[in-house]
Design an enzyme around this catalytic site. Structure first.
Site, PDB file in Angstrom:
ATOM      1  N   ASP A   8      14.332 -14.454  40.912  1.00 44.51           N
ATOM      2  CA  ASP A   8      15.205 -15.111  39.837  1.00 44.51           C
ATOM      3  C   ASP A   8      15.254 -16.467  39.594  1.00 44.51           C
ATOM      4  O   ASP A   8      16.273 -17.176  39.552  1.00 44.51           O
ATOM      5  CB  ASP A   8      16.814 -14.740  40.182  1.00 44.51           C
ATOM      6  CG  ASP A   8      17.023 -13.160  40.093  1.00 44.51           C
ATOM      7  OD1 ASP A   8      16.089 -12.171  40.005  1.00 44.51           O
ATOM      8  OD2 ASP A   8      18.097 -12.698  40.550  1.00 44.51           O
ATOM      9  N   LYS A 106      16.230  -6.495  36.688  1.00 38.31           N
ATOM     10  CA  LYS A 106      17.056  -5.673  37.472  1.00 38.31           C
ATOM     11  C   LYS A 106      18.541  -6.084  36.627  1.00 38.31           C
ATOM     12  O   LYS A 106      18.693  -7.232  36.197  1.00 38.31           O
ATOM     13  CB  LYS A 106      17.001  -6.264  38.814  1.00 38.31           C
ATOM     14  CG  LYS A 106      17.067  -7.625  39.235  1.00 38.31           C
ATOM     15  CD  LYS A 106      17.143  -7.859  40.619  1.00 38.31           C
ATOM     16  CE  LYS A 106      17.543  -9.232  40.907  1.00 38.31           C
ATOM     17  NZ  LYS A 106      18.783  -9.757  40.421  1.00 38.31           N
ATOM     18  N   CYS A 151      20.983 -12.829  45.546  1.00 38.88           N
ATOM     19  CA  CYS A 151      19.988 -11.945  45.249  1.00 38.88           C
ATOM     20  C   CYS A 151      18.874 -12.201  46.494  1.00 38.88           C
ATOM     21  O   CYS A 151      18.168 -10.984  46.595  1.00 38.88           O
ATOM     22  CB  CYS A 151      19.297 -12.253  43.943  1.00 38.88           C
ATOM     23  SG  CYS A 151      20.521 -11.528  42.646  1.00 38.88           S
TER      24      CYS A 151
HETATM   25  C1  VGL Z   1      22.582 -13.454  41.033  1.00 36.90           C
HETATM   26  C2  VGL Z   1      24.783 -13.614  40.648  1.00 36.90           C
HETATM   27  C3  VGL Z   1      24.614 -13.011  39.675  1.00 36.90           C
HETATM   28  C4  VGL Z   1      21.295 -14.137  42.025  1.00 36.90           C
HETATM   29  C5  VGL Z   1      22.345 -12.864  40.016  1.00 36.90           C
HETATM   30  O1  VGL Z   1      20.184 -13.858  41.508  1.00 36.90           O
HETATM   31  O2  VGL Z   1      21.512 -14.521  43.003  1.00 36.90           O
HETATM   32  N1  VGL Z   1      23.655 -14.163  41.545  1.00 36.90           N
HETATM   33  N2  VGL Z   1      23.798 -12.271  39.160  1.00 36.90           N
END
Ligand code: VGL
Ligand code: ZN
Length: 198
Positions: A8, A106, A151
Site C-alpha cells: 500500500d 484489496k 496492513c
Molecule cells: C490501511 C487503514 C485502512 C493500511 C488501509 O494500508 O495500513 N490502513 N486501509
C-alpha cells in the site's frame, strides 16, 4: 525463492493524502533499491469502492478513528481513502512499479475491509495471493510498506500462519500508531516468529 511484498505505498497514505501515515513517503527510495535485488516483486493496493463500509462517512454520526462492530468483528472507521480510480489510490509517483509482477488489490468489497494481503477482515475471504505464491514456489517473504501496524502487520501475521518464512523490514515501513498499535503489532509479530529487521 523469496518475494518482496510492497504494501500500500499509495498517495493517500503519504503526506497530503487522506489517511497520511507520518513520513510515509520516506520509505519509497529504500523500497526502490530493495526491489533491484529481489527475485519476485508483488505490490498491494488498497482499493475501495465509493461508500465503503470502512469509511466513517458511510455511517451516521460516526467520526474517523471511531470503532464499530461489523458482522465480522470490530472495525476502525477511517477517513475516505484509496477510492478506486482516484489519485489517492495511485501508487506514490516515485515508487518504481515497473518491476512488479503482480498487483494485489484489496478492500474492494463494500461490506468487508481488508488489511491483510491474504485474507479480508472476516478472516475467511481470500485475496488469492496465497495461491499465487505457492504456485510460483515462493516460500519466503519480505514485507515493507504502509502501515506497519495495520496492513503490514495483518499481512505478516497471516503469512506466517500460512507457513511462509516472514521478515518485516521495519526501516522500510511507517506506522499510523493509534493508541499504542505500533508497539502491540511489533510484539505480536515477534511472538509469532516473524523476523523484524531494520
Ligand atoms: C490501511 C487503514 C485502512 C493500511 C488501509 O494500508 O495500513 N490502513 N486501509
Ligand atoms: Zn483502506
Amino acid at each position: 525463492m523469496t518475494a518482496l511484498i510492497v504494501i500500500d505505498v499509495q498517495n493517500d497514505f503519504c503526506s497530503g493524502g487522506a489517511l497520511a501515515v507520518p513520513d510515509g513517503a520516506e520509505i519509497v527510495t529504500g523500497i526502490n533499491s530493495l526491489m533491484e535485488t529481489s527475485e519476485a516483486i508483488i505490490l498491494t493496493q488498497d482499493w475501495h469502492p465509493n461508500g465503503h463500509s470502512s469509511f466513517a462517512s458511510s455511517h451516521k454520526a460516526r467520526e474517523p478513528y471511531d470503532t464499530i462492530d461489523m458482522p465480522y468483528g470490530s472495525q476502525v472507521l477511517w477517513p475516505t481513502h484509496c477510492v478506486q480510480g482516484s489519485k489517492g489510490a495511485d501508487f506514490h509517483p516515485n515508487l518504481q512499479t515497473n518491476s512488479a509482477e503482480v498487483v494485489v488489490r484489496k478492500g474492494f468489497r463494500t461490506a468487508i475491509d481488508s488489511y491483510s494481503a491474504f485474507f479480508e477482515n472476516d478472516q475467511t475471504t481470500v485475496t488469492g495471493l496465497e495461491g499465487y505464491l505457492r504456485t510460483r514456489g515462493i516460500q519466503e517473504l519480505t514485507l515493507v510498506g504502509l502501515a506497519t501496524d495495520f496492513c503490514v502487520y495483518y499481512s505478516a501475521i497471516d503469512a506466517i500462519k500460512l507457513g511462509f518464512a516472514v521478515t518485516v523490514d521495519l526501516g522500510l515501513c511507517r506506522a499510523i500508531d493509534l493508541a499504542g498499535s505500533l508497539d502491540t503489532a511489533c510484539r505480536s509479530m515477534q511472538l509469532a516468529g516473524i523476523t523484524l529487521r531494520g
